[in-house]
Design a protein around this motif. Structure first.
Motif, PDB file in Angstrom:
ATOM      1  N   ASP A   1       0.822  -1.214   0.000  1.00 48.53           N
ATOM      2  CA  ASP A   1       0.000   0.000   0.000  1.00 48.53           C
ATOM      3  C   ASP A   1       0.855   1.263   0.000  1.00 48.53           C
ATOM      4  OD1 ASP A   1       0.920  -0.176   2.537  1.00 48.53           O
ATOM      5  OD2 ASP A   1      -0.947   0.344   3.510  1.00 48.53           O
TER       6      ASP A   1
ATOM      7  N   TYR B   1       2.560   4.464  -1.660  1.00 54.47           N
ATOM      8  CA  TYR B   1       2.170   5.324  -2.771  1.00 54.47           C
ATOM      9  C   TYR B   1       3.236   5.428  -3.839  1.00 54.47           C
ATOM     10  CZ  TYR B   1       5.158   8.642  -0.339  1.00 54.47           C
ATOM     11  OH  TYR B   1       6.225   9.230   0.262  1.00 54.47           O
TER      12      TYR B   1
ATOM     13  N   MET C   1       3.660  -4.743  -9.504  1.00 51.89           N
ATOM     14  CA  MET C   1       3.899  -5.906 -10.374  1.00 51.89           C
ATOM     15  C   MET C   1       4.986  -5.542 -11.380  1.00 51.89           C
ATOM     16  SD  MET C   1      -0.060  -6.750 -11.059  1.00 51.89           S
ATOM     17  CE  MET C   1       0.117  -7.908 -12.379  1.00 51.89           C
TER      18      MET C   1
ATOM     19  N   PRO D   1       2.528  13.738   0.238  1.00 50.25           N
ATOM     20  CA  PRO D   1       2.235  12.378   0.684  1.00 50.25           C
ATOM     21  C   PRO D   1       2.378  12.126   2.176  1.00 50.25           C
ATOM     22  CG  PRO D   1       4.288  12.438  -0.519  1.00 50.25           C
ATOM     23  CD  PRO D   1       3.699  13.797  -0.643  1.00 50.25           C
ATOM     24  N   MET D   2       3.060  12.997   2.926  1.00 46.93           N
ATOM     25  CA  MET D   2       3.233  12.730   4.354  1.00 46.93           C
ATOM     26  C   MET D   2       2.097  13.297   5.192  1.00 46.93           C
ATOM     27  SD  MET D   2       5.662  10.845   5.226  1.00 46.93           S
ATOM     28  CE  MET D   2       6.731   9.923   4.179  1.00 46.93           C
TER      29      MET D   2
ATOM     30  N   THR E   1      -3.185   6.663   1.428  1.00 49.38           N
ATOM     31  CA  THR E   1      -2.270   5.950   0.527  1.00 49.38           C
ATOM     32  C   THR E   1      -2.978   4.807  -0.194  1.00 49.38           C
ATOM     33  OG1 THR E   1      -1.484   4.955   2.553  1.00 49.38           O
ATOM     34  CG2 THR E   1       0.052   6.313   1.375  1.00 49.38           C
ATOM     35  N   LEU E   2      -3.833   4.094   0.529  1.00 50.15           N
ATOM     36  CA  LEU E   2      -4.470   2.922  -0.080  1.00 50.15           C
ATOM     37  C   LEU E   2      -5.366   3.333  -1.249  1.00 50.15           C
ATOM     38  CD1 LEU E   2      -4.636  -0.080   0.102  1.00 50.15           C
ATOM     39  CD2 LEU E   2      -6.533   0.138   1.677  1.00 50.15           C
TER      40      LEU E   2
ATOM     41  N   PHE F   1      -4.978   6.013  -3.049  1.00 53.75           N
ATOM     42  CA  PHE F   1      -4.072   6.437  -4.113  1.00 53.75           C
ATOM     43  C   PHE F   1      -3.518   5.237  -4.864  1.00 53.75           C
ATOM     44  CE2 PHE F   1       0.034   7.637  -5.822  1.00 53.75           C
ATOM     45  CZ  PHE F   1      -0.247   8.847  -6.427  1.00 53.75           C
ATOM     46  N   VAL F   2      -3.133   4.198  -4.096  1.00 51.05           N
ATOM     47  CA  VAL F   2      -2.579   2.993  -4.708  1.00 51.05           C
ATOM     48  C   VAL F   2      -3.626   2.303  -5.582  1.00 51.05           C
ATOM     49  CG1 VAL F   2      -1.788   0.659  -4.160  1.00 51.05           C
ATOM     50  CG2 VAL F   2      -0.783   2.588  -3.020  1.00 51.05           C
TER      51      VAL F   2
ATOM     52  N   ASN G   1      -3.926   4.178  -8.821  1.00 47.13           N
ATOM     53  CA  ASN G   1      -2.775   4.354  -9.702  1.00 47.13           C
ATOM     54  C   ASN G   1      -2.023   3.078 -10.059  1.00 47.13           C
ATOM     55  OD1 ASN G   1      -2.199   7.413 -10.173  1.00 47.13           O
ATOM     56  ND2 ASN G   1      -2.944   7.187  -8.083  1.00 47.13           N
ATOM     57  N   TYR G   2      -2.185   2.018  -9.268  1.00 50.47           N
ATOM     58  CA  TYR G   2      -1.414   0.810  -9.542  1.00 50.47           C
ATOM     59  C   TYR G   2      -2.341  -0.380  -9.761  1.00 50.47           C
ATOM     60  CZ  TYR G   2       2.415   3.536  -7.650  1.00 50.47           C
ATOM     61  OH  TYR G   2       3.343   4.513  -7.406  1.00 50.47           O
ATOM     62  N   MET G   3      -1.796  -1.402 -10.415  1.00 52.87           N
ATOM     63  CA  MET G   3      -2.555  -2.635 -10.580  1.00 52.87           C
ATOM     64  C   MET G   3      -2.024  -3.668  -9.601  1.00 52.87           C
ATOM     65  SD  MET G   3      -2.910  -2.524 -14.615  1.00 52.87           S
ATOM     66  CE  MET G   3      -3.086  -4.205 -15.091  1.00 52.87           C
ATOM     67  N   PHE G   4      -2.932  -4.453  -9.048  1.00 46.44           N
ATOM     68  CA  PHE G   4      -2.540  -5.522  -8.138  1.00 46.44           C
ATOM     69  C   PHE G   4      -2.658  -6.856  -8.852  1.00 46.44           C
ATOM     70  CE2 PHE G   4      -3.511  -2.434  -4.763  1.00 46.44           C
ATOM     71  CZ  PHE G   4      -2.375  -2.595  -4.020  1.00 46.44           C
ATOM     72  N   ARG G   5      -1.790  -7.782  -8.468  1.00 50.12           N
ATOM     73  CA  ARG G   5      -1.926  -9.141  -8.975  1.00 50.12           C
ATOM     74  C   ARG G   5      -3.089  -9.802  -8.247  1.00 50.12           C
ATOM     75  NH1 ARG G   5       1.870 -11.323 -11.760  1.00 50.12           N
ATOM     76  NH2 ARG G   5       3.497  -9.992 -10.908  1.00 50.12           N
TER      77      ARG G   5
END
Lengths: 180, 186
Positions: free
Chosen positions: A105, A107, A112, B143-144, B150-151, B153-154, B157-161
């Motif tokens: 988690d 940022y 991957m 970000p601080m 954060t979760l 945002f993640v 913006n990101y892909m999880f497997r």
């Protein structure tokens, strides 16, 4: 995806020879870096399998990513990978490269690695011990010998897909579009 | 252990000159002082010139969204007395602003760039403000900050497997493949 083509005798010899002499470029920004000195030196001695550390990307065959990659380091890794001469292979070491690991988690780290670079071998663990590292390298050597380690061909053919993924996370893109 | 005598004297002097909100000993060699932000420059000037606190060992911040403040913290060290003073200042959380200390402590300049990137604190007079410190091409909120999720945002913006489809016990599975005992098995 690349179909498994029949190799001619020269390609077979070529693959056999390159599987016996692998030069390793270690990208040591993750914590996995600490497992590599014992892997290289007399205790576990990866050189008995024909694997030795290389000094620069241009002389290396394998890019070993030792853990998490932040956006900033991903950019440097892509640059280093594209400077390597083919055939070239990528190893993802540790669970951070597989699914984000303990930084799932965060940022600023990618989750991957195979979205951004073609990974030939994963070595799971947090952290993998030198035995696992050598096991993974041997496995890679077997795959190369069988002519199945075609990550670099996949990268060249699907460059658009990889670039799109890379640009999605690297907001400040200042890499050349083609540098290999 | 007895509190440091020089530090005790300094505490008394300091309370007379400046409008101190509180001053307390963290340990015998360390004194925390909270002062209003408009008196901070004078206080640092006093500590630097009249006393012997010539070294800025650390700058820090604490985000306190409940009180709507950001605490800016200067940690000063004296090489002659071997004592530490922690100066605490409240900044408004909506518009955190302070004056640069780079003319007194040159190393403050780098700290200030980092604070601007990570917390959004603006230091007036530092002309490297807004420069990239750690993040490259960051366009989100600082970000601080504690209200930065954060979760979320993640997830954006990101892909999880995706996880495993079956629910086989991993240890059992390894045993079935290799026929060997795992290192953690009895």
């Amino acid at each position: 995806m690349i179909e498994k083509k029949k190799r001619n005798i020269f390609q077979i010899i070529d693959d056999w020879a390159s599987a016996r002499s692998l030069w390793l470029l270690m990208y040591c920004t993750g914590c996995g870096a600490i497992e590599l000195p014992p892997t290289m030196t007399s205790r576990y001695d990866m050189e008995r399998f024909g694997i030795a550390p290389a000094g620069t990307p241009r002389q290396a065959d394998i890019l070993l990513i030792t853990g998490y990659l932040s956006i900033k380091t991903l950019k440097r890794v892509i640059r280093a990978y594209e400077q390597m001469q083919s055939p070239k292979y990528v190893i993802g070491l540790g669970s951070c490269t597989i699914n984000g690991g303990m930084y799932w988690d965060s940022y600023n780290t990618i989750k991957m690695l195979d979205l951004y670079l073609p990974v030939d071998i994963w070595i799971a663990g947090c952290m993998p011990r030198p035995e696992s590292v050598i096991g993974g390298l041997n496995k890679l050597s077997d795959i190369i010998k069988a002519g199945e380690a075609n990550g670099w061909k996949k990268y060249n053919e699907n460059l658009k897909w990889y670039r799109a993924n890379q640009k999605k996370v690297i907001k400040k893109w200042d890499l050349p579009e083609f540098n290999y | 252990m007895e509190n440091n005598m020089e530090l005790k004297a300094l505490k008394n002097n300091f309370s007379k000159i400046f409008n101190v909100e509180y001053a307390m000993f963290n340990d015998s060699e360390t004194l925390s002082i909270k002062i209003p932000s408009n008196e901070t420059l004078n206080a640092i000037d006093y500590l630097y010139n009249k006393e012997s606190y010539k070294h800025l060992s650390m700058m820090s911040y604490i985000d306190k969204p409940k009180d709507n403040i950001i605490e800016l913290i200067y940690i000063l060290y004296s090489y002659t007395d071997h004592t530490t003073i922690i100066l605490i200042i409240d900044l408004n959380r909506e518009n955190p602003k302070f004056v640069t200390l780079k003319n007194i402590f040159p190393q403050a300049e780098t700290f200030e760039i980092e604070f601007n990137e990570m917390m959004g604190i603006v230091f007036e007079g530092n002309n490297r403000m807004g420069e990239e410190f750690i993040l490259e091409g960051w366009d989100g909120p600082p970000p601080m900050r504690k209200d930065f999720d954060t979760l979320e945002f993640v997830n954006d913006n990101y892909m999880f497997r995706s996880g495993r489809e079956n629910s086989i016990n991993v240890r059992e599975h390894i045993k079935n493949i290799t026929g060997e005992k795992g290192a953690l098995d009895d």
